[in-house]
Scaffold this motif. Structure first.
Motif, PDB file in Angstrom:
ATOM      1  N   TRP A  23     106.606  49.270  76.559  1.00 40.19           N
ATOM      2  CA  TRP A  23     107.267  48.628  75.000  1.00 40.19           C
ATOM      3  C   TRP A  23     107.152  49.250  74.000  1.00 40.19           C
ATOM      4  O   TRP A  23     107.623  49.684  72.982  1.00 40.19           O
ATOM      5  N   PHE A  24     106.046  48.864  73.747  1.00 41.32           N
ATOM      6  CA  PHE A  24     105.281  49.767  72.344  1.00 41.32           C
ATOM      7  C   PHE A  24     105.567  51.016  72.435  1.00 41.32           C
ATOM      8  O   PHE A  24     106.147  51.231  70.989  1.00 41.32           O
ATOM      9  N   PHE A  25     105.381  51.816  72.420  1.00 36.36           N
ATOM     10  CA  PHE A  25     105.943  53.058  72.908  1.00 36.36           C
ATOM     11  C   PHE A  25     107.807  53.411  72.768  1.00 36.36           C
ATOM     12  O   PHE A  25     108.469  53.807  72.287  1.00 36.36           O
ATOM     13  N   ASP A  26     107.879  52.441  73.920  1.00 28.42           N
ATOM     14  CA  ASP A  26     109.727  52.835  73.243  1.00 28.42           C
ATOM     15  C   ASP A  26     110.460  52.083  71.500  1.00 28.42           C
ATOM     16  O   ASP A  26     111.282  52.472  71.349  1.00 28.42           O
ATOM     17  N   ARG A  27     109.189  51.247  71.487  1.00 26.11           N
ATOM     18  CA  ARG A  27     110.008  50.345  70.112  1.00 26.11           C
ATOM     19  C   ARG A  27     109.484  51.374  69.220  1.00 26.11           C
ATOM     20  O   ARG A  27     110.254  51.030  68.245  1.00 26.11           O
ATOM     21  N   PHE A  28     107.950  51.383  69.103  1.00 30.82           N
ATOM     22  CA  PHE A  28     107.804  52.720  67.674  1.00 30.82           C
ATOM     23  C   PHE A  28     107.431  54.189  68.031  1.00 30.82           C
ATOM     24  O   PHE A  28     107.524  54.637  66.630  1.00 30.82           O
ATOM     25  N   VAL A  29     108.528  54.276  69.053  1.00 34.22           N
ATOM     26  CA  VAL A  29     108.204  56.081  69.372  1.00 34.22           C
ATOM     27  C   VAL A  29     109.650  56.171  69.703  1.00 34.22           C
ATOM     28  O   VAL A  29     110.625  57.045  68.885  1.00 34.22           O
ATOM     29  N   ARG A  30     109.916  56.093  71.172  1.00 30.32           N
ATOM     30  CA  ARG A  30     111.377  56.373  70.930  1.00 30.32           C
ATOM     31  C   ARG A  30     112.533  56.068  70.021  1.00 30.32           C
ATOM     32  O   ARG A  30     113.361  56.766  69.429  1.00 30.32           O
ATOM     33  N   ALA A  31     112.542  54.752  69.880  1.00 33.23           N
ATOM     34  CA  ALA A  31     113.762  54.179  68.907  1.00 33.23           C
ATOM     35  C   ALA A  31     113.097  54.541  67.647  1.00 33.23           C
ATOM     36  O   ALA A  31     114.240  54.016  66.617  1.00 33.23           O
ATOM     37  N   THR A  32     112.434  55.522  67.268  1.00 34.22           N
ATOM     38  CA  THR A  32     112.775  55.862  65.889  1.00 34.22           C
ATOM     39  C   THR A  32     113.067  56.909  65.468  1.00 34.22           C
ATOM     40  O   THR A  32     113.431  57.652  64.659  1.00 34.22           O
ATOM     41  N   ARG A  33     113.576  57.110  66.777  1.00 33.06           N
ATOM     42  CA  ARG A  33     114.523  59.097  66.591  1.00 33.06           C
ATOM     43  C   ARG A  33     116.135  58.298  65.954  1.00 33.06           C
ATOM     44  O   ARG A  33     116.361  57.080  66.664  1.00 33.06           O
ATOM     45  N   ALA A  34     116.223  59.226  65.649  1.00 34.53           N
ATOM     46  CA  ALA A  34     117.941  59.496  65.098  1.00 34.53           C
ATOM     47  C   ALA A  34     118.694  58.737  66.268  1.00 34.53           C
ATOM     48  O   ALA A  34     118.926  59.586  67.001  1.00 34.53           O
ATOM     49  N   GLY A  35     119.652  57.460  65.848  1.00 38.61           N
ATOM     50  CA  GLY A  35     120.515  57.003  66.906  1.00 38.61           C
ATOM     51  C   GLY A  35     120.093  56.631  68.301  1.00 38.61           C
ATOM     52  O   GLY A  35     120.645  56.151  69.559  1.00 38.61           O
ATOM     53  N   ALA A  36     118.196  56.972  68.513  1.00 38.49           N
ATOM     54  CA  ALA A  36     118.128  56.265  69.875  1.00 38.49           C
ATOM     55  C   ALA A  36     117.807  55.180  69.758  1.00 38.49           C
ATOM     56  O   ALA A  36     117.550  53.759  68.599  1.00 38.49           O
ATOM     57  N   ALA A  37     117.777  53.781  70.332  1.00 32.36           N
ATOM     58  CA  ALA A  37     118.195  52.486  71.360  1.00 32.36           C
ATOM     59  C   ALA A  37     116.983  52.258  72.477  1.00 32.36           C
ATOM     60  O   ALA A  37     116.655  53.145  72.839  1.00 32.36           O
ATOM     61  N   PRO A  38     116.337  51.000  72.815  1.00 30.70           N
ATOM     62  CA  PRO A  38     115.643  50.396  73.319  1.00 30.70           C
ATOM     63  C   PRO A  38     116.486  51.183  74.973  1.00 30.70           C
ATOM     64  O   PRO A  38     117.278  51.009  74.308  1.00 30.70           O
ATOM     65  N   VAL A  39     114.972  51.617  75.685  1.00 34.50           N
ATOM     66  CA  VAL A  39     115.368  51.628  76.801  1.00 34.50           C
ATOM     67  C   VAL A  39     116.392  50.538  77.573  1.00 34.50           C
ATOM     68  O   VAL A  39     116.790  51.457  78.189  1.00 34.50           O
ATOM     69  N   ASP A  40     115.735  49.805  77.523  1.00 34.10           N
ATOM     70  CA  ASP A  40     116.711  48.317  78.305  1.00 34.10           C
ATOM     71  C   ASP A  40     116.443  46.951  77.361  1.00 34.10           C
ATOM     72  O   ASP A  40     115.128  46.365  76.638  1.00 34.10           O
ATOM     73  N   PRO A  41     117.662  47.266  76.155  1.00 36.25           N
ATOM     74  CA  PRO A  41     118.078  46.484  74.997  1.00 36.25           C
ATOM     75  C   PRO A  41     117.630  44.906  75.613  1.00 36.25           C
ATOM     76  O   PRO A  41     117.147  43.887  74.530  1.00 36.25           O
ATOM     77  N   ASP A  42     117.492  44.416  76.803  1.00 37.95           N
ATOM     78  CA  ASP A  42     118.452  43.303  77.289  1.00 37.95           C
ATOM     79  C   ASP A  42     116.561  42.680  77.188  1.00 37.95           C
ATOM     80  O   ASP A  42     116.461  41.568  77.731  1.00 37.95           O
ATOM     81  N   TRP A  43     115.749  43.367  76.738  1.00 36.14           N
ATOM     82  CA  TRP A  43     113.917  43.226  77.836  1.00 36.14           C
ATOM     83  C   TRP A  43     113.557  43.399  76.362  1.00 36.14           C
ATOM     84  O   TRP A  43     112.228  42.899  76.337  1.00 36.14           O
TER      85      TRP A  43
END
Length: 434
Positions: A65-85
């Motif tokens: 989650w840390f990488f998803d939220r603070f690395v991947r989701a900081t890119r323009a238009g990116a959403a969490p891999v699984d928003p429900d989690w």
């Protein structure tokens, strides 16, 4: 004695890794977490034995989650891999959303362990794709490095938390019954004297141009350290047993007031994981004979402080400890040794430095966890990482047998509440000098 200005050598500059090097490190750290979790069943992985601990499955998910939220989701238009989690695996970053209650993490039977491992794979694919493109800015690269350091912290927590969970099982099952043992003999206790001096402590501010340090290690600043002496090694099991045999847990005058209240309320009469006969202890390999020469561990600050008072000594301040460790190689019994338990080295002080400063057991200090003068936390949500915990906690130094070696340095500040003893925490004695 008059003071003198001394400047212990800071860690030599290390060039920032290239995206390719960071990708290699990313793969290595992430794979290492899976290796540490491999001995666990799906049932093991969801057990939470106390509110302060977390299930192994949650550690696997939260670090992703840390990488998803603070690395991947900081890119323009990116959403969490699984928003429900998203809220399930947040820990305490309130500025980015709600978090599932820490004490109820063990109730998360869904998602399954297999789904969490797949979640890790999807996050890894996304982060590695960003690194392979090679177009990440310096801030994103620094967040990836921070995420890897964060994951190494959780690797140790995964081991300490599952140890407590398995110990709570009446069958006392082993995490890995085949863990090796390394017999040794504790060296004779010596005292390493240090004169009064003004020293430099801490690390340069985060983010750093080279190397890594957390924001709570900064800024580097000058400190007056009084004349003192440090013990040449941590306190051993045999020495701690002498404290027990002498009535240490029955003598109120040895204890801090909060500590004595805890002893009475919890019925403490020996370290966590020692059996009633004081001759065996629970380890990640199961129950084994207590090694009298190995460093005593799984002690709270209260127990460490009471022992020090009984021994006619005290706990060191964190800057006394850091002064001794400055310039010393980060070498010792870490998770890489495969022992996953403290061990005696047989070696004594060398070149005027105490032995076993790194590895084996985290060493409690007499220092409250507080901000250094001029402290500035990380910007944004990541500022919640360290600074907001600077209340009611105590500093530990040096790392343990469950710490990754590459995660440690002389300026590293760990912190826990004074009653905590499920970590691999022990003590080293200190004394004042005229």
């Amino acid at each position: 004695m008059s003071s003198s200005l001394t400047q212990p050598a800071a860690a030599p500059p290390v060039a920032p890794p290239t995206p390719s090097q960071l990708a290699d490190r990313y793969r290595a750290v992430r794979n290492r977490t899976l290796q540490l979790a491999a001995p666990l069943s799906a049932e093991d992985a969801m057990v939470q034995s106390m509110p302060e601990a977390s299930p192994a499955k949650w550690h696997l998910a939260h670090t992703s989650w840390f990488f998803d939220r603070f690395v991947r989701a900081t890119r323009a238009g990116a959403a969490p891999v699984d928003p429900d989690w998203d809220h399930l695996f947040n820990s305490y970053y309130r500025s980015v959303g709600d978090a599932h209650a820490q004490a109820r993490r063990g109730l998360l039977s869904r998602p399954s362990l297999a789904q969490v491992v797949d979640y890790r794979r999807r996050v890894d694919d996304a982060v590695l794709a960003l690194l392979d493109r090679g177009d990440l800015d310096a801030g994103t690269l620094q967040r990836i490095e921070l995420g890897l350091q964060h994951e190494q912290q959780h690797q140790e927590l995964l081991l300490t938390d599952i140890k407590h969970a398995l110990w709570c099982n009446p069958l006392r099952p082993a995490y890995d019954p085949g863990l090796p043992q390394r017999p040794g003999v504790a060296s004779a206790m010596q005292w390493i004297a240090a004169d009064e001096a003004v020293v430099e402590a801490g690390a340069s501010a985060w983010p750093r141009a080279a190397g890594f340090a957390y924001d709570n290690e900064s800024p580097r600043h000058r400190v007056l350290v009084g004349a003192h002496a440090l013990a040449s090694r941590p306190v051993s099991n045999a020495e701690y047993r002498a404290f027990i045999d002498d009535g240490g847990y029955r003598t109120a005058g040895l204890w801090l007031s909060d500590g004595w209240d805890t002893v009475e309320r919890e019925g403490w009469c020996r370290p966590l994981y020692w059996d009633e006969g004081l001759d065996s202890e629970f380890t990640l390999a199961g129950t084994r004979p207590l090694d009298p020469h190995a460093p005593a561990c799984h002690l709270s600050l209260y127990e460490a402080d009471a022992f020090a008072r009984w021994a006619g000594a005290r706990l060191p301040g964190e800057f006394e400890w850091e002064r001794a460790a400055a310039g010393v190689a980060v070498d010792g019994n870490f998770v890489e040794s495969g022992l996953l338990h403290p061990a005696a080295t047989g070696g004594g002080a060398a070149d005027g430095h105490p032995a076993q400063l790194f590895g084996d057991v985290w060493e409690w200090t007499a220092s409250a966890y507080a901000a250094y003068p001029g402290f500035r936390g990380m910007a944004g949500a990541l500022g919640e990482y360290n600074g907001k915990f600077m209340s009611g906690q105590q500093v530990l130094r040096g790392g343990s047998c469950a710490s990754p070696a590459s995660h440690l340095r002389a300026s590293y500040r760990n912190f826990f509440r004074p009653h905590a003893r499920w970590q691999f925490s022990g003590l080293r004695l200190a004394r004042d000098r005229p």
